[in-house]
Design a protein around this motif. Structure first.
Motif, PDB file in Angstrom:
ATOM      1  N   MET A  43       0.809  -1.218   0.000  1.00 44.65           N
ATOM      2  CA  MET A  43       0.000   0.000   0.000  1.00 44.65           C
ATOM      3  C   MET A  43       0.843   1.270   0.000  1.00 44.65           C
ATOM      4  N   GLY A  44       2.034   1.215   0.588  1.00 44.56           N
ATOM      5  CA  GLY A  44       2.913   2.374   0.596  1.00 44.56           C
ATOM      6  C   GLY A  44       2.665   3.353   1.716  1.00 44.56           C
ATOM      7  N   SER A  45       1.668   3.127   2.519  1.00 42.57           N
ATOM      8  CA  SER A  45       1.327   4.024   3.619  1.00 42.57           C
ATOM      9  C   SER A  45       0.991   3.182   4.839  1.00 42.57           C
ATOM     10  N   GLU A  46       1.583   3.519   5.960  1.00 46.71           N
ATOM     11  CA  GLU A  46       1.308   2.748   7.174  1.00 46.71           C
ATOM     12  C   GLU A  46      -0.148   2.852   7.577  1.00 46.71           C
ATOM     13  N   ALA A  47      -0.706   4.039   7.503  1.00 45.40           N
ATOM     14  CA  ALA A  47      -2.114   4.222   7.885  1.00 45.40           C
ATOM     15  C   ALA A  47      -3.022   3.377   6.988  1.00 45.40           C
ATOM     16  N   GLU A  48      -2.761   3.421   5.697  1.00 45.98           N
ATOM     17  CA  GLU A  48      -3.558   2.634   4.760  1.00 45.98           C
ATOM     18  C   GLU A  48      -3.335   1.135   4.979  1.00 45.98           C
ATOM     19  N   ASN A  83      -5.711 -10.228  -1.416  1.00 46.99           N
ATOM     20  CA  ASN A  83      -6.929  -9.909  -2.165  1.00 46.99           C
ATOM     21  C   ASN A  83      -7.570  -8.623  -1.662  1.00 46.99           C
ATOM     22  N   THR A  84      -7.565  -8.413  -0.360  1.00 49.49           N
ATOM     23  CA  THR A  84      -8.114  -7.184   0.208  1.00 49.49           C
ATOM     24  C   THR A  84      -7.277  -5.987  -0.229  1.00 49.49           C
ATOM     25  N   ALA A  85      -5.965  -6.149  -0.247  1.00 46.75           N
ATOM     26  CA  ALA A  85      -5.076  -5.066  -0.698  1.00 46.75           C
ATOM     27  C   ALA A  85      -5.287  -4.758  -2.168  1.00 46.75           C
ATOM     28  N   LEU A  86      -5.401  -5.785  -2.987  1.00 37.68           N
ATOM     29  CA  LEU A  86      -5.617  -5.564  -4.418  1.00 37.68           C
ATOM     30  C   LEU A  86      -6.934  -4.842  -4.662  1.00 37.68           C
ATOM     31  N   ASP A  87      -7.971  -5.204  -3.905  1.00 36.30           N
ATOM     32  CA  ASP A  87      -9.249  -4.495  -4.006  1.00 36.30           C
ATOM     33  C   ASP A  87      -9.073  -3.024  -3.640  1.00 36.30           C
ATOM     34  N   ALA A  88      -8.350  -2.759  -2.565  1.00 35.09           N
ATOM     35  CA  ALA A  88      -8.126  -1.378  -2.126  1.00 35.09           C
ATOM     36  C   ALA A  88      -7.306  -0.592  -3.149  1.00 35.09           C
ATOM     37  N   LEU A  89      -6.310  -1.245  -3.742  1.00 38.13           N
ATOM     38  CA  LEU A  89      -5.495  -0.571  -4.760  1.00 38.13           C
ATOM     39  C   LEU A  89      -6.311  -0.265  -6.013  1.00 38.13           C
ATOM     40  N   ARG A  90      -7.167  -1.195  -6.402  1.00 35.17           N
ATOM     41  CA  ARG A  90      -8.026  -0.943  -7.564  1.00 35.17           C
ATOM     42  C   ARG A  90      -8.999   0.202  -7.271  1.00 35.17           C
ATOM     43  N   LYS A  91      -9.538   0.224  -6.074  1.00 36.95           N
ATOM     44  CA  LYS A  91     -10.445   1.302  -5.674  1.00 36.95           C
ATOM     45  C   LYS A  91      -9.710   2.642  -5.697  1.00 36.95           C
ATOM     46  N   ARG A  92      -8.496   2.656  -5.173  1.00 35.81           N
ATOM     47  CA  ARG A  92      -7.696   3.882  -5.176  1.00 35.81           C
ATOM     48  C   ARG A  92      -7.456   4.357  -6.601  1.00 35.81           C
ATOM     49  N   GLN A  93      -7.121   3.420  -7.485  1.00 32.06           N
ATOM     50  CA  GLN A  93      -6.848   3.776  -8.879  1.00 32.06           C
ATOM     51  C   GLN A  93      -8.100   4.329  -9.557  1.00 32.06           C
ATOM     52  N   ARG A  94      -9.263   3.711  -9.308  1.00 31.68           N
ATOM     53  CA  ARG A  94     -10.515   4.214  -9.891  1.00 31.68           C
ATOM     54  C   ARG A  94     -10.817   5.627  -9.394  1.00 31.68           C
ATOM     55  N   GLU A  95     -10.603   5.854  -8.106  1.00 28.57           N
ATOM     56  CA  GLU A  95     -10.858   7.180  -7.547  1.00 28.57           C
ATOM     57  C   GLU A  95      -9.916   8.221  -8.134  1.00 28.57           C
TER      58      GLU A  95
END
Length: 186
Positions: A43-48, A83-95
Motif C-alpha cells: 500500500m505504501g502508507s502505514e495508515a492505509e 486480495n483485500t489489498a488488491l481491491d483497495a489498490l483498484r479502488k484507489r486507482q478508480r478514484e
C-alpha cells in the motif's frame, strides 16, 4: 511449522470456527504484524496498511468457518490479505482516475505512543516503498511475500493460485526491475 505447533494452531482454529473470539484473537496476535508488513509494502502508507489489515482480519473472521485446514492458516490469511489489498489498490486507482489527479501519499511517522510500534518509516524505507509501487501488482506481491515475509516458492504459489515456475519468473522480473529502479533513482 512443526507438527506440535501445527496441532496447537489447528486447535485454536477449530475453536475460532466454533465462534470463540478469544481463539481468533490468538491467531490475530500471532499473525497481525506479518499482515501489516505485507500490506505496508503493497500500500505504501502505514495508515492505509493498517486500515486494510483491519478489513482483512474482519473478512477472515467472517470466513473462518470456510477454512479447510488444507493449507497453513498463514497461507490462507495471506490470500485474504493480498486480495483485500488488491481491491483497495483498484479502488484507489478508480478514484484517482475519476478525479483526474494522482495524490502522492506522504507517510509521516506516527505520533502514537503504543509500545508495540515496530514500523518506523524513514527516508530509505519510503524510497523502497516508492520503488516497489512501480512494480506490477503480481511482481510486487511475489517479492513482498518472498523477501519481507520469507514465504517459500510453494507457499507463494498457493497464496496467489499460480505455479511455482510462475512465481520464480515473477520474482526474477521483479528483482531486475527493482534493481533498475533503485539504480536510476535520483
Amino acid at each position: 511449522m512443526e507438527d506440535k505447533q501445527r496441532a496447537e494452531e489447528d486447535a485454536w482454529l477449530r475453536s475460532a470456527q466454533n465462534g470463540d473470539a478469544d481463539a481468533f484473537g490468538y491467531l490475530f496476535r500471532r499473525y497481525h504484524e506479518r499482515t501489516v508488513r505485507t500490506l505496508l509494502a503493497m500500500m505504501g502508507s502505514e495508515a492505509e496498511a493498517r486500515d486494510v489489515a483491519q478489513q482483512a482480519w474482519v473478512k477472515a473472521w467472517q470466513k473462518i468457518d470456510r477454512y479447510n485446514f488444507e493449507a497453513a492458516f498463514s497461507t490462507w490469511m495471506h490470500r485474504i490479505t493480498v486480495n483485500t489489498a488488491l481491491d483497495a489498490l483498484r479502488k484507489r486507482q478508480r478514484e484517482q482516475q475519476r478525479t483526474g489527479s494522482v495524490e502522492e501519499i506522504e507517510q509521516k511517522p506516527s505520533t502514537d505512543a503504543t509500545p508495540d510500534r515496530r514500523l518506523q518509516i524513514n527516508e530509505r524505507w519510503r524510497e523502497l516503498l516508492s520503488a516497489l509501487d512501480q512494480l506490477p501488482e503480481e511482481q510486487r506481491s511475489a517479492l513482498v511475500l518472498r523477501e519481507l515475509n520469507g514465504y517459500s516458492y510453494q507457499e507463494i504459489a498457493d497464496a496467489t493460485h499460480v505455479k511455482t515456475g510462475t512465481v520464480m519468473s515473477r520474482l526474477h522480473a521483479a528483482r531486475q526491475k527493482l534493481a533498475t529502479i533503485w539504480k536510476n533513482r535520483s
